[in-house]
Write an enzyme that holds these catalytic residues in place. Sequence first.
Site, PDB file in Angstrom:
ATOM      1  N   VAL A  13      22.606 -26.510  15.177  1.00 23.29           N
ATOM      2  CA  VAL A  13      23.560 -26.375  14.066  1.00 23.29           C
ATOM      3  C   VAL A  13      22.880 -26.008  12.746  1.00 23.29           C
ATOM      4  O   VAL A  13      23.568 -25.802  11.748  1.00 23.29           O
ATOM      5  CB  VAL A  13      24.384 -27.666  13.875  1.00 23.29           C
ATOM      6  CG1 VAL A  13      25.237 -27.938  15.099  1.00 23.29           C
ATOM      7  CG2 VAL A  13      23.496 -28.860  13.565  1.00 23.29           C
ATOM      8  N   GLY A  14      21.548 -25.941  12.730  1.00 20.84           N
ATOM      9  CA  GLY A  14      20.854 -25.550  11.505  1.00 20.84           C
ATOM     10  C   GLY A  14      20.134 -26.668  10.789  1.00 20.84           C
ATOM     11  O   GLY A  14      19.842 -26.556   9.594  1.00 20.84           O
ATOM     12  N   LYS A  15      19.809 -27.759  11.499  1.00 19.10           N
ATOM     13  CA  LYS A  15      19.112 -28.886  10.849  1.00 19.10           C
ATOM     14  C   LYS A  15      17.789 -28.458  10.220  1.00 19.10           C
ATOM     15  O   LYS A  15      17.466 -28.863   9.103  1.00 19.10           O
ATOM     16  CB  LYS A  15      18.819 -29.998  11.859  1.00 19.10           C
ATOM     17  CG  LYS A  15      19.994 -30.762  12.364  1.00 19.10           C
ATOM     18  CD  LYS A  15      19.558 -31.966  13.177  1.00 19.10           C
ATOM     19  CE  LYS A  15      18.637 -31.627  14.323  1.00 19.10           C
ATOM     20  NZ  LYS A  15      19.282 -30.773  15.355  1.00 19.10           N
ATOM     21  N   THR A  16      17.018 -27.668  10.948  1.00 19.62           N
ATOM     22  CA  THR A  16      15.697 -27.276  10.440  1.00 19.62           C
ATOM     23  C   THR A  16      15.818 -26.411   9.203  1.00 19.62           C
ATOM     24  O   THR A  16      15.035 -26.566   8.249  1.00 19.62           O
ATOM     25  CB  THR A  16      14.917 -26.535  11.541  1.00 19.62           C
ATOM     26  OG1 THR A  16      14.740 -27.409  12.662  1.00 19.62           O
ATOM     27  CG2 THR A  16      13.554 -26.097  11.040  1.00 19.62           C
ATOM     28  N   LYS A  37       8.943 -35.003  11.494  1.00 20.42           N
ATOM     29  CA  LYS A  37       9.703 -34.713  12.713  1.00 20.42           C
ATOM     30  C   LYS A  37       9.296 -35.739  13.760  1.00 20.42           C
ATOM     31  O   LYS A  37       8.206 -35.663  14.337  1.00 20.42           O
ATOM     32  CB  LYS A  37       9.373 -33.302  13.210  1.00 20.42           C
ATOM     33  CG  LYS A  37      10.145 -32.880  14.450  1.00 20.42           C
ATOM     34  CD  LYS A  37      11.579 -32.506  14.131  1.00 20.42           C
ATOM     35  CE  LYS A  37      12.298 -31.996  15.370  1.00 20.42           C
ATOM     36  NZ  LYS A  37      13.686 -31.604  15.079  1.00 20.42           N
ATOM     37  N   THR A  41      11.220 -31.491  20.926  1.00 20.58           N
ATOM     38  CA  THR A  41      11.403 -31.276  22.358  1.00 20.58           C
ATOM     39  C   THR A  41      11.614 -29.796  22.651  1.00 20.58           C
ATOM     40  O   THR A  41      12.017 -29.018  21.785  1.00 20.58           O
ATOM     41  CB  THR A  41      12.602 -32.070  22.899  1.00 20.58           C
ATOM     42  OG1 THR A  41      13.801 -31.593  22.294  1.00 20.58           O
ATOM     43  CG2 THR A  41      12.445 -33.553  22.606  1.00 20.58           C
ATOM     44  N   GLU A 109      13.681 -35.237   9.895  1.00 14.83           N
ATOM     45  CA  GLU A 109      14.597 -34.400  10.664  1.00 14.83           C
ATOM     46  C   GLU A 109      14.698 -34.902  12.095  1.00 14.83           C
ATOM     47  O   GLU A 109      13.696 -34.979  12.814  1.00 14.83           O
ATOM     48  CB  GLU A 109      14.140 -32.945  10.684  1.00 14.83           C
ATOM     49  CG  GLU A 109      15.122 -32.050  11.432  1.00 14.83           C
ATOM     50  CD  GLU A 109      14.570 -30.680  11.768  1.00 14.83           C
ATOM     51  OE1 GLU A 109      15.123 -30.044  12.682  1.00 14.83           O
ATOM     52  OE2 GLU A 109      13.584 -30.261  11.138  1.00 14.83           O
ATOM     53  N   GLY A 112      18.596 -33.228  17.855  1.00  9.34           N
ATOM     54  CA  GLY A 112      19.978 -33.333  18.316  1.00  9.34           C
ATOM     55  C   GLY A 112      20.831 -34.117  17.330  1.00  9.34           C
ATOM     56  O   GLY A 112      20.726 -33.934  16.121  1.00  9.34           O
ATOM     57  N   PRO A 200      23.574 -19.589   4.435  1.00 10.05           N
ATOM     58  CA  PRO A 200      24.027 -18.374   5.112  1.00 10.05           C
ATOM     59  C   PRO A 200      23.423 -18.205   6.497  1.00 10.05           C
ATOM     60  O   PRO A 200      22.299 -18.627   6.766  1.00 10.05           O
ATOM     61  CB  PRO A 200      23.557 -17.259   4.172  1.00 10.05           C
ATOM     62  CG  PRO A 200      22.404 -17.837   3.426  1.00 10.05           C
ATOM     63  CD  PRO A 200      22.741 -19.294   3.257  1.00 10.05           C
TER      64      PRO A 200
END
Length: 238
Positions: A13-16, A37, A41, A109, A112, A200
């Site tokens: 979903v764009g966490k990083t 982190k 995985t 972060e 999942g 974006p």
Amino acid sequence: MAVIVITGTNTGVGKTIVTAALAALTRAGGRRVAVLKPAQTGVAPGEEGDLDVVRRLADGVTTRELRRYPEPLAPDTAARRAGLPPVRPADVAAAAGELSSDHDLVLIEGAGGLLVRFDDAGGTLADVAWSLGAPVLVVAQAGLGTLNATALTTESLRHRGISCAGVVVGSWPREPDLASRCNLADLPTVAGAPLAGALPEDAGKLDAAEFLDAARRGLAPGFGGTFDPAEFSRSAGA
């Protein structure tokens, strides 16, 4: 210590990218930032992981990865199958404490979603946030299905007495559909927390300077940006 935990409503979903945006804006404000982190995985030794992406997009950021497992599974399952030690919430909290001694902000972060298991005792990212007294920033998808997943995540936070710092759309499409546009108004309602940004689509492909500009426009003033949810909704045709 100053810590923000970043979780997602799902994988991919764009966490990083959101983590990198927070780091880039913090660095641009002259503050020292570390990104932690707990478990990476689905990445073999020597391959690019999430922290490599953060370093590429946000200059001068300290990074630390506690465990790496080659199979793209939940951390506890990946650790068990690889015959490697799991990462436990206490390990994550200890690492955050060490990093906070010489950084102004520590970003953690997750892997999942909020309740993905780290170990066989059922430890999760929620346990990390609760033990540190840290707020959680929720990264959500833009389109159909995101409202339920976001509501479940934020309800879990409230149930545990954990503060939600807001919801960020991790990848806002160039051509948003009707559901995505409507969700700009509905996400903060179901989350009980503000819409704190929208980054974006393909922001991770930008160079560091371009990414900093996108981060500034895509995150709210509380995180060092200029994002205005009302103005963004108008411009998106919501």
